[in-house]
Design a protein around this motif. Structure first.
Motif, PDB file in Angstrom:
ATOM      1  N   ASN A 141      -5.816   3.735   1.804  1.00 60.13           N
ATOM      2  CA  ASN A 141      -7.207   3.612   1.380  1.00 60.13           C
ATOM      3  C   ASN A 141      -7.873   4.992   1.357  1.00 60.13           C
ATOM      4  O   ASN A 141      -7.872   5.698   2.357  1.00 60.13           O
TER       5      ASN A 141
ATOM      6  N   ASN B  34     -16.200 -17.076   8.504  1.00 59.87           N
ATOM      7  CA  ASN B  34     -17.363 -16.824   7.666  1.00 59.87           C
ATOM      8  C   ASN B  34     -17.644 -17.945   6.680  1.00 59.87           C
ATOM      9  O   ASN B  34     -18.233 -17.730   5.639  1.00 59.87           O
TER      10      ASN B  34
ATOM     11  N   THR C 172     -16.381 -10.907  12.175  1.00 61.60           N
ATOM     12  CA  THR C 172     -16.272 -10.296  10.861  1.00 61.60           C
ATOM     13  C   THR C 172     -16.997  -8.967  10.900  1.00 61.60           C
ATOM     14  O   THR C 172     -18.069  -8.850  11.470  1.00 61.60           O
ATOM     15  N   SER C 173     -16.384  -7.997  10.309  1.00 64.30           N
ATOM     16  CA  SER C 173     -16.961  -6.672  10.338  1.00 64.30           C
ATOM     17  C   SER C 173     -16.586  -5.958   9.054  1.00 64.30           C
ATOM     18  O   SER C 173     -15.611  -6.295   8.398  1.00 64.30           O
ATOM     19  N   VAL C 174     -17.395  -4.964   8.722  1.00 61.16           N
ATOM     20  CA  VAL C 174     -17.093  -4.220   7.501  1.00 61.16           C
ATOM     21  C   VAL C 174     -15.779  -3.478   7.643  1.00 61.16           C
ATOM     22  O   VAL C 174     -14.980  -3.409   6.723  1.00 61.16           O
ATOM     23  N   HIS C 175     -15.553  -2.915   8.795  1.00 61.97           N
ATOM     24  CA  HIS C 175     -14.327  -2.144   8.937  1.00 61.97           C
ATOM     25  C   HIS C 175     -13.509  -2.615  10.127  1.00 61.97           C
ATOM     26  O   HIS C 175     -13.861  -2.354  11.265  1.00 61.97           O
ATOM     27  N   SER C 176     -12.485  -3.344   9.854  1.00 66.36           N
ATOM     28  CA  SER C 176     -11.590  -3.724  10.931  1.00 66.36           C
ATOM     29  C   SER C 176     -10.185  -3.726  10.370  1.00 66.36           C
ATOM     30  O   SER C 176      -9.973  -3.612   9.172  1.00 66.36           O
TER      31      SER C 176
ATOM     32  N   ILE D 231      -9.912 -17.894   3.629  1.00 66.16           N
ATOM     33  CA  ILE D 231      -9.588 -16.625   4.286  1.00 66.16           C
ATOM     34  C   ILE D 231      -9.209 -15.597   3.235  1.00 66.16           C
ATOM     35  O   ILE D 231      -9.640 -14.447   3.285  1.00 66.16           O
TER      36      ILE D 231
ATOM     37  N   THR E  87     -18.451   3.873  -1.676  1.00 64.79           N
ATOM     38  CA  THR E  87     -19.833   4.278  -1.593  1.00 64.79           C
ATOM     39  C   THR E  87     -20.689   3.226  -2.244  1.00 64.79           C
ATOM     40  O   THR E  87     -20.996   3.284  -3.416  1.00 64.79           O
TER      41      THR E  87
ATOM     42  N   LEU F 298     -10.752   5.993   1.545  1.00 64.12           N
ATOM     43  CA  LEU F 298     -11.800   6.222   2.548  1.00 64.12           C
ATOM     44  C   LEU F 298     -11.223   6.826   3.815  1.00 64.12           C
ATOM     45  O   LEU F 298     -11.887   7.525   4.557  1.00 64.12           O
TER      46      LEU F 298
ATOM     47  N   ALA G 177     -12.127 -20.494   8.691  1.00 65.16           N
ATOM     48  CA  ALA G 177     -12.566 -19.132   8.457  1.00 65.16           C
ATOM     49  C   ALA G 177     -13.886 -18.920   9.175  1.00 65.16           C
ATOM     50  O   ALA G 177     -14.785 -19.739   9.069  1.00 65.16           O
TER      51      ALA G 177
ATOM     52  N   GLN H 104     -19.299  -8.758   5.011  1.00 63.24           N
ATOM     53  CA  GLN H 104     -19.057  -8.788   6.433  1.00 63.24           C
ATOM     54  C   GLN H 104     -20.175  -8.014   7.099  1.00 63.24           C
ATOM     55  O   GLN H 104     -20.117  -6.806   7.193  1.00 63.24           O
ATOM     56  N   ASN H 105     -21.185  -8.732   7.546  1.00 64.16           N
ATOM     57  CA  ASN H 105     -22.223  -8.057   8.315  1.00 64.16           C
ATOM     58  C   ASN H 105     -22.952  -6.954   7.592  1.00 64.16           C
ATOM     59  O   ASN H 105     -23.207  -5.899   8.159  1.00 64.16           O
TER      60      ASN H 105
ATOM     61  N   VAL I  97      -9.590 -19.664  14.510  1.00 63.12           N
ATOM     62  CA  VAL I  97      -9.083 -18.768  13.475  1.00 63.12           C
ATOM     63  C   VAL I  97      -7.637 -19.137  13.172  1.00 63.12           C
ATOM     64  O   VAL I  97      -7.211 -19.201  12.023  1.00 63.12           O
TER      65      VAL I  97
ATOM     66  N   THR J  77     -19.504  10.018   4.147  1.00 65.56           N
ATOM     67  CA  THR J  77     -18.621   9.470   3.106  1.00 65.56           C
ATOM     68  C   THR J  77     -19.127   8.184   2.479  1.00 65.56           C
ATOM     69  O   THR J  77     -18.808   7.914   1.339  1.00 65.56           O
ATOM     70  N   LEU J  78     -19.858   7.388   3.218  1.00 66.48           N
ATOM     71  CA  LEU J  78     -20.172   6.073   2.664  1.00 66.48           C
ATOM     72  C   LEU J  78     -21.343   6.091   1.694  1.00 66.48           C
ATOM     73  O   LEU J  78     -21.586   5.132   0.990  1.00 66.48           O
TER      74      LEU J  78
ATOM     75  N   ASP K  66     -22.719  -2.496  13.461  1.00 67.99           N
ATOM     76  CA  ASP K  66     -21.620  -3.364  13.079  1.00 67.99           C
ATOM     77  C   ASP K  66     -20.799  -3.665  14.330  1.00 67.99           C
ATOM     78  O   ASP K  66     -20.718  -2.822  15.231  1.00 67.99           O
ATOM     79  N   PRO K  67     -20.175  -4.852  14.413  1.00 72.57           N
ATOM     80  CA  PRO K  67     -19.407  -5.177  15.614  1.00 72.57           C
ATOM     81  C   PRO K  67     -18.384  -4.106  16.001  1.00 72.57           C
ATOM     82  O   PRO K  67     -18.160  -3.860  17.187  1.00 72.57           O
TER      83      PRO K  67
END
Lengths: 166, 859
Positions: B161, B713, B299-303, A9, A24, B163, B711, A56-57, B706, B232-233, B242-243
């Protein structure tokens, strides 16, 4: 077991942090690009369909993880070696499993996924059809009373049809 | 002190919520006007208390009170004031506070605007709102208290952050939550109506504007999120399936369906049971989104920082809210009788079709998002469901709906005249055909341009279709222009709302089609003075200005000039920033837009001699996409100002037709007891409940995993029980043998991938001698590491390996399926891989797993 899992984890969250922090992440680097635009175009198309395993995805095209870079290079090497798009994907699936495919293959485990939308549509349409039928049936079972018939003919007789607003 | 006031106010708000959730409900059931009348004051009080609490949290953030843990974790004194304010909801705890604040704000709105509502309906609805509020405040207090203190207080915070230090993202959550939580209004009133057993036009008329408010806010919130991701990205895209994005799309799709079915419920007094169902589903999907983002099951890029305990709590809330309301629905909905009769081809029919497609779309997104969990739960391996899947299934689903969107509004209520409607669309049809042909002529005949042509054509079709509908309403070109103007002026604003909403979608569609088909991209190392040619623009790179000091970052700014046909078009200055607290790099994108297409420049890594990696995109029609979203929101707002929404809250007509079969019972019995008289069950209304129970079961199982520490992933290897791949790796240093596949035969071997740059490897290293001591041959592969580094590392820490191969470029690693070092593969006497461990081996693991299996294989 627990400890290992915890560490994984931590690893996973480290990966997450990396993906977020690098911000970016235009992933592809100029030195990866193939000279032949046709091959490169195919490589990009394949890249968007392969999942970066440590991210992640994200597809390997969108990720700036090191492994994604290696896989992009591998895809290009296979293409240059003359593999078809399908062969390239199979090459990677043979090593990393179906998990790398962002478009899951059509197989027993994914029948529900691929047929699901059509099933949902059929169910929704079926319920709607039942609903419409039931509504019209209940409506048919109520005949006009004499009084109503008289009023109806009176209304139709003089004013004509009044247009429904909006 | 301030933080304690905030916490105290929140606890008081919990108590008030408890009162609001119970007393008015009991009052309504017993027909006690005094008890019912407690609903408005308690909603008001609850709002004040949560507002005080939220204000205290904001105060702590703005004054940088680092004795509060939440502030420490997401703030820093050098942050600009704007981001100190928006930083309140840029973390899990604060965002839940915002969620709750918006929830009680809607409660306040009911108490202000709902003065004329039937008291029992209002009392019940506010009680439901009180229950939701109670659940969420309890959630904050038990699992996510934002007012926790730290002692001693640090001198400064960890910062936010970078971002998130962006206006687009700063205001994205409030709108998103205004949308999510706004659907709680429709939900609460749906439940109240189910309890009452009565859904009439007055009910729909109250629910519709609030659904519209929520829909506008959610549309804006989703569009802002997408826009933020776009500018921005630096990836040139705007939607990644994405989820977390899907979590916001599902309530939007369901909410859009609800918006349309509530029109039918209001105008035609039909589709009521369905509207109630959609109200429940939409809010449940909002809750599900909240759950998915915070629980760690996906799992997601932004959570948010994931925490299974929080996940369990939200899941429990979801179970109570959704499960409870679906039970109520299954019991009560069969009693809600459909009203007006309509033919398949009619306005109602069109709206019903819209609902079928939109709910299928919402269900499809849900299916795709959660499918990997289901497959995993059934132990069928791991699959990924990504953008290619969603594109394949969503496009054929949405296109027919958009095609029919131009026709539906032209059909009359009850029974429409399809040939007549189609004949009115002659012009739109011609424009569509022209668009498709022009696209194919201009872009050449290929699958891509055909898809683009269809997309653009449908956009044009919908645009002119909507225009035709409007022109028909104002009798354009039929009488005098003055008459048309007069009619246009007096047309209901809700009609304009629909026209704008549909046209907005047409723009979005055109934007999507254009950007998907014709995006061009340039990626090169550029030296100062170099010129790139992208889609007819000449983009000249002048160089990078280093060390530009921003408020809390230092930036390197690239200077570009874009020219077209020799004429200067734009100066573009993308930046590479290094934020101070926390130390994080961030690139900002420079975009030049001419409102038809965007020139999008990203400054990449420095490449020596003042050069830099430069990524330039030309994104045709993307501005239309965001413009279209704004037009949709505008349509919603215009519709909201419609007169019939403004003339006060709806009153029930005295002669309201009870929807029950037994009108006498409704008239005489206390309102709450009305329906209980004659329960009838219907399998259709039980299906959603069953579906939800299965869904909840999977989510509980997932959370449990979990929580146990599996994990999500961890990817199982496909190499198990297959011969080890062929490799022949050179030795690391003189005196140490290299390794090749053939040498794996004959003895049980553990192949361990390691690298000196890998931190967990350092943790694993002391345990490795245990492998050798157990009589297992231990072979190392130095993975993507410079040989001298690997050697120095082993010299320092000791060498446990019998042989070491150098895999300089990671080729052997790819063949093994390595995705993160350290990884270890146990290979039997015949050279077949039997087991894989990802992550560091610990003494426990070696004793409990590696050695027993190796001994078994050695026999």
């Amino acid at each position: 077991m627990r400890l290992r899992a915890k560490i994984s984890i931590i690893l996973a969250s480290a990966a997450l942090v990396v993906t977020l922090w690098s911000g970016t992440a235009w992933a592809i680097r100029p030195d990866e690009i193939l000279a032949d635009p046709k091959l490169e175009h195919r490589a990009r198309a394949i890249g968007t369909e392969l999942r970066c395993l440590v991210c992640q995805n994200e597809s390997i095209d969108d990720s700036n993880a090191d492994l994604a870079h290696d896989l992009r290079v591998l895809v290009r090497q296979r293409l240059v070696a003359g593999d078809s798009d399908e062969q390239v994907k199979q090459y990677i699936v043979a090593r990393y499993g179906n998990y790398v495919l962002l478009k899951p293959p059509f197989m027993a485990e994914t029948y529900l996924l691929w047929f699901g939308p059509a099933l949902l549509l059929l169910c929704a349409a079926g319920v709607a059809a039942i609903y419409i039928r039931r509504v019209s049936q209940t409506a048919q079972t109520a005949p006009l009373t004499d009084d109503e018939s008289r009023r109806l003919s009176a209304l139709l007789g003089d004013a004509g049809r009044k247009k429904e607003d909006s | 002190m301030i933080a304690e006031i905030g916490l105290f106010a929140l606890i008081l708000a919990l108590l008030v919520a408890a009162v609001q959730a119970s007393i008015p409900l009991i009052g309504a059931a017993r027909g006690d006007a005094v008890w019912m009348s407690l609903d408005r004051p308690s909603a008001f009080t609850q709002f004040c208390l949560v507002a005080i609490s939220f204000g205290c949290l904001m105060w702590a953030h703005v004054t940088s009170d680092f004795s509060v843990l939440n502030v420490v974790q997401s703030s820093h004194t050098d942050k600009p004031l704007l981001y100190k304010i928006t930083g309140v909801w840029a973390n899990h705890e604060g965002s839940m506070m915002l969620w709750t604040l918006i929830l009680v704000l809607y409660g306040l709105a009911v108490s202000i605007f709902g003065r004329d509502l039937p008291p029992a309906l209002r009392a019940r609805a506010l009680a439901i709102q009180g229950m939701i509020g109670f659940g969420f405040i309890l959630f904050i207090l038990l699992t996510s208290n934002p007012f926790l203190r730290v002692d001693p207080a640090p001198v400064n915070g960890d910062g936010l952050n970078p971002l998130l230090q962006d206006p687009g993202l700063a205001f994205h959550p409030p709108f998103l939550y205004l949308g999510y939580v706004g659907f709680s209004m429709a939900f609460s009133f749906a439940i109240a109506a189910l309890i009452e057993g009565r859904v009439d036009a007055a009910w729909a008329r109250w629910v519709r504007p609030w659904t519209l408010v929520a829909w506008c806010a959610l549309t804006l919130g989703v569009a802002m999120g997408s826009w933020w991701s776009y500018y921005t990205l630096g990836w040139g895209g705007y939607w990644a399936w994405d989820p977390v994005e899907n979590a916001s799309l599902m309530p939007w799709l369901a909410g859009t369906a609800l918006l349309h079915s509530s029109i039918v419920a209001e105008k035609r007094d039909t589709l009521k049971s369905w509207t109630i169902f959609l109200a429940i589903v939409t809010f449940s999907l909002s809750l599900l989104g909240t759950f998915l983002v915070r629980s760690g099951v996906l799992t997601s890029v932004h959570s948010f920082a994931n925490d299974p305990k929080r996940g369990l709590f939200i899941l429990l809330l979801l179970g109570i809210v959704t499960g409870g309301s679906l039970i109520l629905y299954a019991i009560r909905a069969p009693a809600l009788k459909g009203g007006g009769l309509f033919a398949m081809v009619s306005r109602e029919g069109g709206l019903l079709f819209n609902n079928i497609v939109l709910s299928t779309a919402a269900g499809t997104v849900l299916l795709g998002t959660l499918y990997p969990l289901f497959v995993d739960a059934l132990n069928l391996g791991k699959v990924s469901v990504g953008p290619p899947y969603f594109n394949i299934v969503m496009v054929p689903l949405m296109l027919p709906m958009i095609a029919l969107m131009a026709i539906g509004p032209l059909l009359a209520w009850k029974r429409g005249d399809l040939p007549h409607a189609l004949s009115r669309l002659k012009f739109a049809g011609a424009a569509t055909a022209l668009t498709v042909v022009a696209t194919l002529l201009a872009a050449g005949i290929s699958t891509r341009s055909l898809l683009a042509g269809i997309g653009l054509g449908l956009g044009v079709w919908l645009f002119f279709g909507s225009l035709t509908e409007w022109a028909g309403r104002v009798h354009l070109f039929r009488h005098s222009l003055a008459d048309s103007l007069h009619r246009a002026w007096h047309l209901p604003r809700s009609a304009y709302g629909m026209t704008l909403g549909h046209m907005g979608l047409a723009f979005v569609l055109i934007g999507v089609a254009g950007s998907q088909a014709w995006r061009t991209e340039y990626l090169e190392v550029m030296q100062p003075g170099d010129t790139a040619t992208v889609a007819g623009y000449q983009v000249k790179f002048l160089g990078v200005e280093e060390n530009i000091v921003g408020p809390n970052y230092i930036s390197a700014r690239g200077n570009f000039i874009a020219t077209r046909n020799g004429r200067l078009v734009a100066d573009l200055t993308p930046e590479r920033r290094m934020y101070a607290n926390p130390q994080q790099p961030l690139s900002t994108v420079a975009i030049y837009t001419n409102l038809v297409s965007d020139l999008y420049v990203v400054l990449g890594d420095p490449a020596g001699h003042g050069g830099s990696v430069v990524h330039i995109f030309h994104n045709p029609l993307v501005p239309w996409l965001f413009f279209g979203a704004l037009v949709m929101v505008l349509g919603g707002i215009v519709s909201l100002t419609d007169r019939h929404h403004r003339i006060g809250a709806p009153r029930r007509r005295i002669d309201v037709r009870p929807v029950m079969r037994a009108p006498a019972a409704v008239a005489t019995a206390p309102v709450g007891a009305a329906v209980a008289a004659k329960p009838r069950y219907n399998w259709v209304t039980v299906v959603p409940l069953a579906g939800f129970i299965i869904l909840a079961g999977f989510l509980v199982w997932r959370l449990y995993l979990v929580e146990l520490g599996f994990a999500p992933n961890l990817i199982p290897s496909v190499m198990i029980n297959r011969p080890a791949p062929t490799f022949d790796l050179p030795a690391l240093a003189d005196g140490l043998p290299g390794i090749k596949t053939a040498e794996l035969q004959g003895k049980v071997t553990l192949v361990n991938f390691f690298a000196s740059w890998c931190i967990p490897c350092r943790e694993e290293h002391p345990a490795l001698p245990l492998v050798t001591q157990a009589g297992i041959r231990l072979v190392g592969i130095s993975y993507k590491d410079r040989p001298q580094d690997a050697k120095a590392w082993l010299d320092q820490l000791g060498n446990p390996y019998k042989a070491i191969g150098v895999d300089l470029y990671g080729h052997a690693g790819l063949d093994f399926g390595v995705y993160g070092v350290p990884e270890s593969y146990l290979i039997d006497k015949h050279g077949v891989i039997r087991r894989k461990w990802t992550g560091p081996l610990t003494p426990d693991l070696i004793r409990d797993e590696v050695v027993p299996l190796a001994e078994k294989l050695a026999r």
